[in-house]
Design a protein around this motif. Sequence first.
Motif, short mmCIF file in Angstrom:
data_model
loop_
_atom_site.label_atom_id
_atom_site.label_comp_id
_atom_site.label_asym_id
_atom_site.label_seq_id
_atom_site.Cartn_x
_atom_site.Cartn_y
_atom_site.Cartn_z
N ARG A 100 0.78 -1.76 0.13
CA ARG A 100 -0.09 -0.12 -0.01
C ARG A 100 0.89 1.24 -0.35
NH1 ARG A 100 -3.11 0.88 5.10
NH2 ARG A 100 -1.07 1.76 6.23
N GLN A 101 1.84 1.40 0.89
CA GLN A 101 2.50 2.66 0.47
C GLN A 101 3.56 2.72 -0.30
OE1 GLN A 101 5.11 1.07 4.53
NE2 GLN A 101 3.65 2.53 5.74
N MET A 102 4.15 1.79 -1.15
CA MET A 102 4.40 2.31 -2.47
C MET A 102 4.00 1.88 -3.38
SD MET A 102 6.14 -1.29 -4.50
CE MET A 102 4.99 -2.02 -4.35
N MET A 103 2.67 1.50 -3.64
CA MET A 103 1.64 2.02 -4.63
C MET A 103 0.96 3.38 -4.40
SD MET A 103 -0.68 -1.42 -5.36
CE MET A 103 -0.48 -1.77 -7.07
N THR A 104 1.05 4.04 -3.11
CA THR A 104 0.54 5.37 -3.27
C THR A 104 1.71 6.20 -3.04
OG1 THR A 104 -0.84 4.81 -0.97
CG2 THR A 104 -0.24 7.04 -2.04
N MET B 179 6.70 5.60 -16.77
CA MET B 179 6.35 5.63 -14.98
C MET B 179 5.03 4.29 -14.94
SD MET B 179 8.03 6.74 -12.70
CE MET B 179 7.22 7.08 -11.41
N MET B 180 4.33 4.96 -15.96
CA MET B 180 3.36 3.61 -15.84
C MET B 180 3.49 2.59 -16.08
SD MET B 180 0.15 6.35 -18.08
CE MET B 180 -1.23 4.86 -17.28
N ARG B 181 4.41 2.10 -16.71
CA ARG B 181 5.30 1.06 -17.20
C ARG B 181 5.63 0.11 -15.70
NH1 ARG B 181 5.70 -1.83 -22.37
NH2 ARG B 181 6.56 -2.98 -20.92
N SER B 182 6.72 1.15 -14.81
CA SER B 182 7.26 0.48 -14.44
C SER B 182 5.95 0.49 -12.76
CB SER B 182 8.26 1.01 -13.84
OG SER B 182 8.10 2.79 -12.71
N GLY B 183 4.42 1.14 -12.89
CA GLY B 183 4.18 1.02 -11.97
C GLY B 183 4.49 1.69 -10.58
N GLY B 184 5.87 3.10 -10.71
CA GLY B 184 5.81 3.44 -10.12
C GLY B 184 5.72 5.60 -10.35
N ARG C 71 3.81 5.87 -5.51
CA ARG C 71 4.07 5.16 -6.87
C ARG C 71 2.87 6.32 -8.10
NH1 ARG C 71 4.95 -0.67 -8.35
NH2 ARG C 71 6.98 -0.91 -7.30
N ILE C 72 1.43 6.10 -7.08
CA ILE C 72 0.38 7.31 -7.32
C ILE C 72 0.83 8.68 -7.44
CG2 ILE C 72 -1.48 7.36 -7.08
CD1 ILE C 72 -2.65 5.00 -6.39
N ARG C 73 1.77 8.90 -6.29
CA ARG C 73 2.11 10.41 -6.18
C ARG C 73 2.56 10.97 -7.13
NH1 ARG C 73 1.66 9.99 0.35
NH2 ARG C 73 -0.81 9.66 0.60
N ILE C 74 3.85 9.94 -7.59
CA ILE C 74 5.05 10.03 -8.17
C ILE C 74 3.99 10.32 -9.92
CG2 ILE C 74 6.71 9.70 -9.72
CD1 ILE C 74 7.39 8.66 -7.42
#
Length: 184
Positions: A136-140, A179-184, A142-145
């Motif tokens: 969850r922390q990692m995905m959050t 960024m979208m391809r990396s999920g980050g 990545r979404i912010r970036i």
Amino acid sequence: MRIHSEAAIFSVLETVPIFQNLDGDSIRELAVASSMSELEDLDLLFKEGEEANEVYLVIKGSIRLTCDTEEGPSIVVGYAQSGDVLGEMAIIDPAPRSATARAAESAVVLHIPAEAMTGFLDKGHPVAQVLLVAVRQMMTHRIRILNQRIGALFLIDHESEAADEAESVASRLREIWSMMRSGG
């Protein structure tokens, strides 16, 4: 090289910060279900397009994520560092891997089979809770970036010439795609 020794894996997992609040039995169950690998620089962890059947935790070192392009060389889309969960989509979506992962330096990686992770989730096991918080922390993050990068795309200097503006947009779109391809 894969390591399947429960004792060796257990001794490493006891030192991992995200597991610091787990009791010994929970860590032992994770050690039984998992394996570890030691990777040297450029060793392959997984390849884009492969079946996503494991979740990884980088114990030491870093992993470089790349995506293939039709036009030429692979694009580096991110890095996973010590403490990062990697390949987490294996527990969310059974689609093939969206990137290739190789050691960026010598690394130690914990391999958790997706079926073991599903079992931890079904039981409400403490290991599942810890790993889900990390995901969850990692995905959050990545979404912010990604949101920042999308916002930057629309901050084009209107006083620039049309060619400069087109190049700026193209450059920003490439960044967003990466960024979208990396999920980050």
